[in-house]
Design a protein around this motif. Structure first.
Motif, PDB file in Angstrom:
ATOM      1  N   THR A  47       6.441  -6.287  -4.269  1.00 18.95           N
ATOM      2  CA  THR A  47       7.210  -7.419  -3.733  1.00 18.95           C
ATOM      3  C   THR A  47       6.248  -8.557  -3.432  1.00 18.95           C
ATOM      4  O   THR A  47       5.182  -8.325  -2.858  1.00 18.95           O
ATOM      5  CB  THR A  47       7.928  -6.995  -2.429  1.00 18.95           C
ATOM      6  OG1 THR A  47       8.767  -5.884  -2.735  1.00 18.95           O
ATOM      7  CG2 THR A  47       8.755  -8.124  -1.853  1.00 18.95           C
ATOM      8  N   THR A  48       6.621  -9.759  -3.817  1.00 18.90           N
ATOM      9  CA  THR A  48       5.767 -10.906  -3.489  1.00 18.90           C
ATOM     10  C   THR A  48       6.293 -11.574  -2.213  1.00 18.90           C
ATOM     11  O   THR A  48       7.497 -11.599  -1.961  1.00 18.90           O
ATOM     12  CB  THR A  48       5.734 -11.943  -4.639  1.00 18.90           C
ATOM     13  OG1 THR A  48       7.074 -12.279  -4.953  1.00 18.90           O
ATOM     14  CG2 THR A  48       5.023 -11.416  -5.856  1.00 18.90           C
ATOM     15  N   ALA A  49       5.355 -12.086  -1.419  1.00 18.35           N
ATOM     16  CA  ALA A  49       5.730 -12.718  -0.147  1.00 18.35           C
ATOM     17  C   ALA A  49       4.679 -13.769   0.200  1.00 18.35           C
ATOM     18  O   ALA A  49       3.700 -13.956  -0.524  1.00 18.35           O
ATOM     19  CB  ALA A  49       5.830 -11.664   0.947  1.00 18.35           C
ATOM     20  N   ASP A  50       4.900 -14.455   1.326  1.00 17.83           N
ATOM     21  CA  ASP A  50       4.013 -15.572   1.694  1.00 17.83           C
ATOM     22  C   ASP A  50       2.691 -15.094   2.294  1.00 17.83           C
ATOM     23  O   ASP A  50       1.622 -15.461   1.844  1.00 17.83           O
ATOM     24  CB  ASP A  50       4.701 -16.483   2.727  1.00 17.83           C
ATOM     25  CG  ASP A  50       5.851 -17.255   2.113  1.00 17.83           C
ATOM     26  OD1 ASP A  50       5.820 -17.479   0.881  1.00 17.83           O
ATOM     27  OD2 ASP A  50       6.784 -17.623   2.853  1.00 17.83           O
TER      28      ASP A  50
ATOM     29  N   ARG B  46       0.306 -12.041   4.496  1.00 20.36           N
ATOM     30  CA  ARG B  46       0.053 -10.677   4.987  1.00 20.36           C
ATOM     31  C   ARG B  46      -0.967 -10.780   6.126  1.00 20.36           C
ATOM     32  O   ARG B  46      -2.021 -11.398   5.966  1.00 20.36           O
ATOM     33  CB  ARG B  46      -0.485  -9.807   3.845  1.00 20.36           C
ATOM     34  CG  ARG B  46      -1.055  -8.483   4.327  1.00 20.36           C
ATOM     35  CD  ARG B  46      -1.457  -7.596   3.144  1.00 20.36           C
ATOM     36  NE  ARG B  46      -2.238  -6.453   3.610  1.00 20.36           N
ATOM     37  CZ  ARG B  46      -2.643  -5.460   2.833  1.00 20.36           C
ATOM     38  NH1 ARG B  46      -2.334  -5.457   1.536  1.00 20.36           N
ATOM     39  NH2 ARG B  46      -3.361  -4.462   3.329  1.00 20.36           N
TER      40      ARG B  46
ATOM     41  N   GLN C  79       7.738 -13.675   5.171  1.00 21.55           N
ATOM     42  CA  GLN C  79       8.357 -14.415   4.056  1.00 21.55           C
ATOM     43  C   GLN C  79       9.241 -15.512   4.654  1.00 21.55           C
ATOM     44  O   GLN C  79      10.185 -15.206   5.376  1.00 21.55           O
ATOM     45  CB  GLN C  79       9.180 -13.462   3.183  1.00 21.55           C
ATOM     46  CG  GLN C  79       9.980 -14.135   2.081  1.00 21.55           C
ATOM     47  CD  GLN C  79       9.090 -14.913   1.088  1.00 21.55           C
ATOM     48  OE1 GLN C  79       7.923 -14.605   0.874  1.00 21.55           O
ATOM     49  NE2 GLN C  79       9.642 -15.957   0.512  1.00 21.55           N
TER      50      GLN C  79
ATOM     51  N   LEU D 277       9.165  -9.865   6.906  1.00 15.21           N
ATOM     52  CA  LEU D 277       9.766  -9.109   5.798  1.00 15.21           C
ATOM     53  C   LEU D 277       9.559  -7.614   6.007  1.00 15.21           C
ATOM     54  O   LEU D 277      10.461  -6.812   5.753  1.00 15.21           O
ATOM     55  CB  LEU D 277       9.130  -9.564   4.479  1.00 15.21           C
ATOM     56  CG  LEU D 277       9.643  -8.909   3.213  1.00 15.21           C
ATOM     57  CD1 LEU D 277      11.115  -9.240   2.987  1.00 15.21           C
ATOM     58  CD2 LEU D 277       8.815  -9.347   2.002  1.00 15.21           C
TER      59      LEU D 277
ATOM     60  N   TYR E 124       2.854  -4.838  -1.779  1.00 17.74           N
ATOM     61  CA  TYR E 124       3.055  -6.270  -1.524  1.00 17.74           C
ATOM     62  C   TYR E 124       1.932  -7.099  -2.127  1.00 17.74           C
ATOM     63  O   TYR E 124       0.759  -6.735  -2.044  1.00 17.74           O
ATOM     64  CB  TYR E 124       3.131  -6.544  -0.001  1.00 17.74           C
ATOM     65  CG  TYR E 124       4.386  -5.933   0.597  1.00 17.74           C
ATOM     66  CD1 TYR E 124       5.608  -6.598   0.524  1.00 17.74           C
ATOM     67  CD2 TYR E 124       4.345  -4.670   1.183  1.00 17.74           C
ATOM     68  CE1 TYR E 124       6.764  -6.017   1.030  1.00 17.74           C
ATOM     69  CE2 TYR E 124       5.489  -4.079   1.694  1.00 17.74           C
ATOM     70  CZ  TYR E 124       6.693  -4.755   1.608  1.00 17.74           C
ATOM     71  OH  TYR E 124       7.831  -4.179   2.101  1.00 17.74           O
TER      72      TYR E 124
ATOM     73  N   THR F 188       0.726 -11.061  -1.712  1.00 15.14           N
ATOM     74  CA  THR F 188       1.041 -12.242  -0.875  1.00 15.14           C
ATOM     75  C   THR F 188       0.155 -13.419  -1.264  1.00 15.14           C
ATOM     76  O   THR F 188      -0.949 -13.247  -1.775  1.00 15.14           O
ATOM     77  CB  THR F 188       0.855 -11.928   0.626  1.00 15.14           C
ATOM     78  OG1 THR F 188      -0.428 -11.349   0.823  1.00 15.14           O
ATOM     79  CG2 THR F 188       1.932 -10.992   1.133  1.00 15.14           C
ATOM     80  N   ARG F 189       0.669 -14.601  -0.967  1.00 14.72           N
ATOM     81  CA  ARG F 189      -0.053 -15.851  -1.230  1.00 14.72           C
ATOM     82  C   ARG F 189      -1.348 -15.906  -0.427  1.00 14.72           C
ATOM     83  O   ARG F 189      -2.363 -16.381  -0.882  1.00 14.72           O
ATOM     84  CB  ARG F 189       0.886 -17.007  -0.829  1.00 14.72           C
ATOM     85  CG  ARG F 189       0.715 -18.283  -1.563  1.00 14.72           C
ATOM     86  CD  ARG F 189       1.810 -19.293  -1.247  1.00 14.72           C
ATOM     87  NE  ARG F 189       2.447 -19.172   0.058  1.00 14.72           N
ATOM     88  CZ  ARG F 189       1.921 -19.614   1.194  1.00 14.72           C
ATOM     89  NH1 ARG F 189       0.747 -20.200   1.220  1.00 14.72           N
ATOM     90  NH2 ARG F 189       2.583 -19.480   2.344  1.00 14.72           N
TER      91      ARG F 189
END
Ligand SMILES: CSC[C@H]1O[C@@H](n2cnc3c(O)ncnc32)[C@H](O)[C@@H]1O
Ligand SMILES: [Zn+2]
Length: 442
Positions: free
Chosen positions: A7-10, A12, A36, A41, A53, A55-56
């Motif tokens: 899963t991608t998210a903003d 961590r 997120q 999330l 995950y 993350t950005r």
């Protein structure tokens, strides 16, 4: 989730320790908090996050404890500009002879803009992410909180007497109703009703406040039973304790926050319990103005919600909720004559989930749970004065002060990064504050 699902998210955040507050009393280690947008999330062990995950950005906080942002349930934010102006005085002398004359002379829209920003800077720097304010020109403090991205309950003031904000109750209520209409749907601002105290608001305006609360769902916050003198004087004048008068007028409900409550007898406990009203404990203001002691543990034992507030910086004289928690825990033990009273975990709950409950927002903020809004802070425990770490919860309440807070996020937005405020220009703020100092001194 299967091993190959990514899963991608903003963001961590890898935390050495995590105190989610919910479930109560838990300290987790080596967790990853995944953000997120404005929400949490997921919270999972770091080893699991590695597999699931992407993350950005990733922030490694390997000496830190992460917990929900603190909630300061009572204050008068712009009064930070009066910090240290009138010390060592009892409540009524402090108000009548010093603070109210100074407010009449100096409080304006610009005063509230600068004072609110000063208070927000201090609160953000020391771990508060949500505050409650009761002050003049609430439309200005609402805008300031919204623009900075701090969550705030903004209580418009209601008193019998004319002030810099209006001519009397009718005008306050009209302006207040407009404030509620304007801000009720905002992500950050929770408009509310702030009848000042039983001794400054008569029955008619209090009834109108109740009607407005029922019409709009807005909360009511009131200074109540702050001193023994307040209760004795009311008994002499009306034959009733102020809390009983509030109950008769319909002021008490699960939407009501009673600030101070240093005088509590069995009838008061019964009324608080029956109505579901919340207590806001302000230990340092109560100590400094010699107002009295709130029996926190006794109130909690009656299953009544107790939250915490600093009150204004003119009667505290800081807005550091970690310091307030230590004072609260110490005083609670002395008052209850029981060292087990108000434990560290209970104190942290008062400053987070219990505060959220009083605001009617405990489904959204106040604990770190997947799906809730991302209002969280990190405290750096690496300083020698916080070593060794056996129990991070103990350190947060008994050994820490707010300056160890290193990071915060509100609504998923970074507000503090390595101790630096991201949304407030501190040098500019200090210049403005010093202009006020010169004006007030002259
Ligand atoms: C109506 S705006 C708020 C009003 O409250 C005053 N105030 C500040 N601290 C206290 C306190 O502890 N008890 C009662 N009133 C307080 C403040 O100066 C404003 O006038
Ligand atoms: Zn107050």
């Amino acid at each position: 989730m299967t091993a190959d699902t990514i899963t991608t998210a903003d963001t961590r955040i890898d935390a050495r320790w995590l105190i989610p507050v919910e479930p109560f009393g838990v300290v987790l280690e080596h967790q990853a908090i995944i953000l997120q947008g404005s929400r949490i999330l997921a919270i999972v062990p770091q080893t699991e996050a590695d597999h699931h995950y992407r993350t950005r950005e990733t922030l490694t906080l390997d000496q830190h404890v992460v917990l929900p942002g603190l909630i300061n349930l009572h204050g008068h934010t712009a009064m930070s500009l009066f910090r240290g102006l009138a010390d060592d005085l009892p409540l009524m002398t402090w108000l009548n002879d010093h603070i109210w004359p100074a407010e009449g002379k100096f409080v304006s829209e610009q005063f509230v803009t600068d004072g609110t920003r000063l208070a927000m800077a201090e609160m953000l720097r020391t771990g508060t992410t949500t505050f409650s304010d009761m002050y003049f020109f609430p439309e200005i403090s609402a805008q300031a909180a919204h623009d900075t991205g701090m969550r705030a309950q903004i209580c418009f003031p209601l008193m019998d007497m004319p002030t810099v904000w209006g001519s009397g109750p009718e005008e306050y209520l009209n302006k207040g109703a407009e404030l509620i209409r304007q801000w009720q749907q905002d992500d950050y601002v929770m408009p509310a009703i702030g009848p000042h105290a039983p001794y400054t608001v008569s029955d008619g305006p209090l009834r109108s406040a109740v009607a407005l609360a029922e019409d709009t769902g807005a909360a009511v916050q009131i200074h109540l039973h702050e001193t023994a003198f307040e209760v004795a004087d009311a008994l002499k004048n009306t034959g009733k304790r102020p809390l009983a008068r509030m109950a008769e007028l319909g002021v008490l409900s699960s939407n009501t926050q009673c600030v101070h409550m240093t005088q509590v007898d069995e009838s008061d406990l019964l009324l608080l319990k029956q109505t579901g009203a919340h207590v806001v404990h302000c230990p340092e203001s109560n100590l400094k103005l010699a107002s009295g002691f709130c029996p926190v543990q006794k109130i909690l034992d009656h299953d009544i919600n107790v939250t915490i507030g600093t009150d204004g910086a003119a009667s505290n004289n800081d807005l550091d909720l970690f310091g307030e928690l230590k004072t609260a825990a110490m005083v609670a033990k002395a008052v209850a004559n029981d060292a087990a009273a108000l434990s560290a975990h209970r104190a942290l709950e008062m400053a987070t989930l219990r505060g959220a409950k009083a605001l009617g927002r405990d489904q959204e903020i106040g604990s770190l749970v997947a799906g809730k809004l991302a209002d969280l802070i990190a405290v750096d425990l690496s300083d020698p004065y916080l070593q060794p770490v056996y129990d991070p919860a103990s350190h947060l309440v008994y050994s820490n002060h707010g300056r160890a807070v290193s990071h915060s996020w509100i609504h998923g937005v970074p507000q503090l990064q390595d101790g630096i405020l991201t949304r407030i220009d501190v040098p500019d703020l200090v210049l403005r504050v010093n202009e006020w100092r010169k004006q007030i001194l002259s």
